[in-house]
Design an enzyme around this catalytic site. Structure first.
Site, PDB file in Angstrom:
ATOM      1  N   ASP A  35       0.869  -1.178   0.000  1.00 41.55           N
ATOM      2  CA  ASP A  35       0.000   0.000   0.000  1.00 41.55           C
ATOM      3  C   ASP A  35       0.901   1.222   0.000  1.00 41.55           C
ATOM      4  O   ASP A  35       2.123   1.088   0.057  1.00 41.55           O
ATOM      5  CB  ASP A  35      -0.914  -0.045   1.238  1.00 41.55           C
ATOM      6  CG  ASP A  35      -2.227   0.681   1.009  1.00 41.55           C
ATOM      7  OD1 ASP A  35      -2.201   1.837   0.516  1.00 41.55           O
ATOM      8  OD2 ASP A  35      -3.274   0.106   1.327  1.00 41.55           O
ATOM      9  N   THR A  46     -10.646  -3.927  -2.460  1.00 45.52           N
ATOM     10  CA  THR A  46      -9.595  -3.538  -3.405  1.00 45.52           C
ATOM     11  C   THR A  46      -8.625  -4.711  -3.587  1.00 45.52           C
ATOM     12  O   THR A  46      -8.294  -5.420  -2.635  1.00 45.52           O
ATOM     13  CB  THR A  46      -8.816  -2.288  -2.948  1.00 45.52           C
ATOM     14  OG1 THR A  46      -8.212  -2.540  -1.680  1.00 45.52           O
ATOM     15  CG2 THR A  46      -9.738  -1.081  -2.836  1.00 45.52           C
ATOM     16  N   ALA A  77      -8.067  -3.391   1.032  1.00 48.21           N
ATOM     17  CA  ALA A  77      -7.216  -4.497   1.497  1.00 48.21           C
ATOM     18  C   ALA A  77      -6.075  -4.775   0.530  1.00 48.21           C
ATOM     19  O   ALA A  77      -5.055  -5.334   0.912  1.00 48.21           O
ATOM     20  CB  ALA A  77      -8.074  -5.743   1.656  1.00 48.21           C
ATOM     21  N   LYS A  78      -6.271  -4.416  -0.732  1.00 48.73           N
ATOM     22  CA  LYS A  78      -5.253  -4.629  -1.776  1.00 48.73           C
ATOM     23  C   LYS A  78      -4.734  -6.064  -1.751  1.00 48.73           C
ATOM     24  O   LYS A  78      -3.546  -6.310  -1.848  1.00 48.73           O
ATOM     25  CB  LYS A  78      -4.127  -3.593  -1.642  1.00 48.73           C
ATOM     26  CG  LYS A  78      -4.657  -2.159  -1.726  1.00 48.73           C
ATOM     27  CD  LYS A  78      -3.601  -1.111  -1.769  1.00 48.73           C
ATOM     28  CE  LYS A  78      -4.160   0.282  -1.980  1.00 48.73           C
ATOM     29  NZ  LYS A  78      -4.855   0.875  -0.803  1.00 48.73           N
ATOM     30  N   ARG A  79      -5.652  -7.013  -1.649  1.00 47.72           N
ATOM     31  CA  ARG A  79      -5.309  -8.421  -1.637  1.00 47.72           C
ATOM     32  C   ARG A  79      -5.075  -8.929  -3.058  1.00 47.72           C
ATOM     33  O   ARG A  79      -5.269  -8.211  -4.041  1.00 47.72           O
ATOM     34  CB  ARG A  79      -6.431  -9.228  -0.978  1.00 47.72           C
ATOM     35  CG  ARG A  79      -6.691  -8.867   0.488  1.00 47.72           C
ATOM     36  CD  ARG A  79      -5.488  -9.127   1.374  1.00 47.72           C
ATOM     37  NE  ARG A  79      -5.830  -9.073   2.796  1.00 47.72           N
ATOM     38  CZ  ARG A  79      -5.644  -8.035   3.594  1.00 47.72           C
ATOM     39  NH1 ARG A  79      -5.126  -6.919   3.142  1.00 47.72           N
ATOM     40  NH2 ARG A  79      -5.964  -8.107   4.878  1.00 47.72           N
TER      41      ARG A  79
END
Lengths: 273, 273
Positions: free
Chosen positions: A99, B121, B95-97
């Site tokens: 991030d 996200t 969460a940008k998983r």
């Protein structure tokens, strides 16, 4: 844990095995479901049965997050259990986080302060400032995704500009952000022949290699193309070991499966080191 | 929530504001630390004070994970509170998983089943099979990172092959995996002029736009280059709103800050729709 200590473990155990704790409540032996924390109970048995054959353990966070607060609890207990009972093991949070800078700092805090992981996997898409906060901790590691073992790796990772592919650019740029004392790379075993290209860019870094076993990669090929003079490999196996049996003998069967891999690894270490 | 319902909210509230719940225990008003769950108490006050001015809320998972089990608990309570009290709000897990297929399925379960998020996200690096499991849920959304607002975006996202940049390839490929009813894209406001290029590839998708406010992006520019006939924008503001004051008036001051943004948004909606 630093690089020399990790290599020392590899030499002593004649193993570069990482056991993936992809612990799925739907796949663990039924009888464990009577215990108060079945996920932790399973992990504890697996670790107790295999700790002398492996140098690293890698819980994949998705398996724990899917259980909410309880899963998070099981994860913390697992990490603490390994750290307390087997302090020489290397523990990896397979989280694939990443991030903007100030937010990545919080992820670093989560895995290195709140929990006592040695390393965390990070996705490179957001670039330098998303990776660097993890590198400020002494003897902790970023394991950056370079070339993954799944089919979708073909979508973007091979994109090429001026003869340089995306995964090669990731290796090249990121090896300026840290060094072989705080960065490793994920390189899928299903791409063993590409390991030669990767070793040209990062000859001294450790590589975390998933995809051996259930996903079809060959351990001998990985060692042939990827091993360096400090081994430089952590090869992960998850399902093949932890789900070797779904009965009461699951831990003993997991040990047998790990033993088989370790025996092959010992031979490869003799051959190449 | 489906696209039409989201647009309906935007019209009714004359707002396309998403409030980022980047709730940091070190930044919230000191007097809240006496409560049993300060993070939740803060979020509750913020949501109560701004719910009629915003259409979406976006907790960034890093802030909660950094607090371990307690943080995860605060997150679950926050989502439940919003869902129960303001069922028309759109809730995003930032969460940008992203992981191999079977693992991404577990992340989807974590955010859509264990918790009741509308969207999550996802980072695109691992390609199609890492994204698709999130798309099997009805009226749930993937918000895929395309062009982020941080400095590190320059490292890889602009890499170009045959005139196509990586973020453009991400848009092009992924718009085949889902459609504008289940996918959105993250596009940083700090790259407003690039929004025109992006709209050529994904004219009808919603875009989640961070970077307005503290990171320096301009709301008017974003609307000018990015708005489509169903608005197509969720513009996120975090620090500017939630930390407008560190005193006992923090909720009232957050409302004032949100009101200011909403007033500008109402004008832009009048101008472009």
């Amino acid at each position: 844990m630093n690089k020399e200590q990790l290599f020392q473990q590899i030499r002593e155990k004649k193993s570069f095995l990482c056991v993936g704790l992809d612990t799925d409540i739907q796949k663990i032996p039924r009888f464990l479901l009577d215990t108060t924390d079945a996920i932790f109970a399973f992990n504890k048995e697996i670790v107790d049965a295999t700790h002398d054959l492996a140098v690293a353990y890698k819980p994949n966070l998705a398996f724990y997050e899917s259980l909410g607060v309880n899963g998070w609890n099981s994860l913390e207990k697992t990490v603490n259990y390994i750290r307390y009972n087997y302090p020489d093991l290397f523990i990896i949070a397979d989280a694939k986080r990443g991030d903007i800078g100030n937010t990545s700092s919080l992820y670093a805090r989560a895995f290195f302060d709140s929990m006592d992981f040695d390393a965390v996997t990070v996705a490179p898409y957001m670039g330098e400032d998303s990776v660097k906060p993890f590198l400020t901790y002494v003897d902790r590691w970023v394991i950056l995704l370079a070339l993954t073992s799944n089919k979708g790796a073909d979508d973007f990772q091979y994109m090429s500009e001026d003869g340089e592919r995306l995964f090669e650019r990731v290796l090249k740029y990121s090896s300026e952000w840290g060094d072989e004392e705080n960065m490793m790379y994920v390189v899928g075993a299903t791409r063993a022949e590409t390991l030669s290209d990767i070793r040209k860019i990062v000859p001294d870094h450790f590589l975390l290699v998933p995809g051996v076993g259930a996903q079809g990669g060959s351990l001998a090929e990985v060692a042939r193309y990827g091993m360096n003079k400090q081994c430089g490999l952590l090869v992960n196996s998850s399902r093949q070991i932890i789900y070797a049996s779904s009965g009461e003998d699951f831990a003993a069967k997991a040990r047998s499966a790990a033993q088989e891999v370790q025996t092959e690894m010992a031979g490869l270490l003799d051959q190449y080191l």
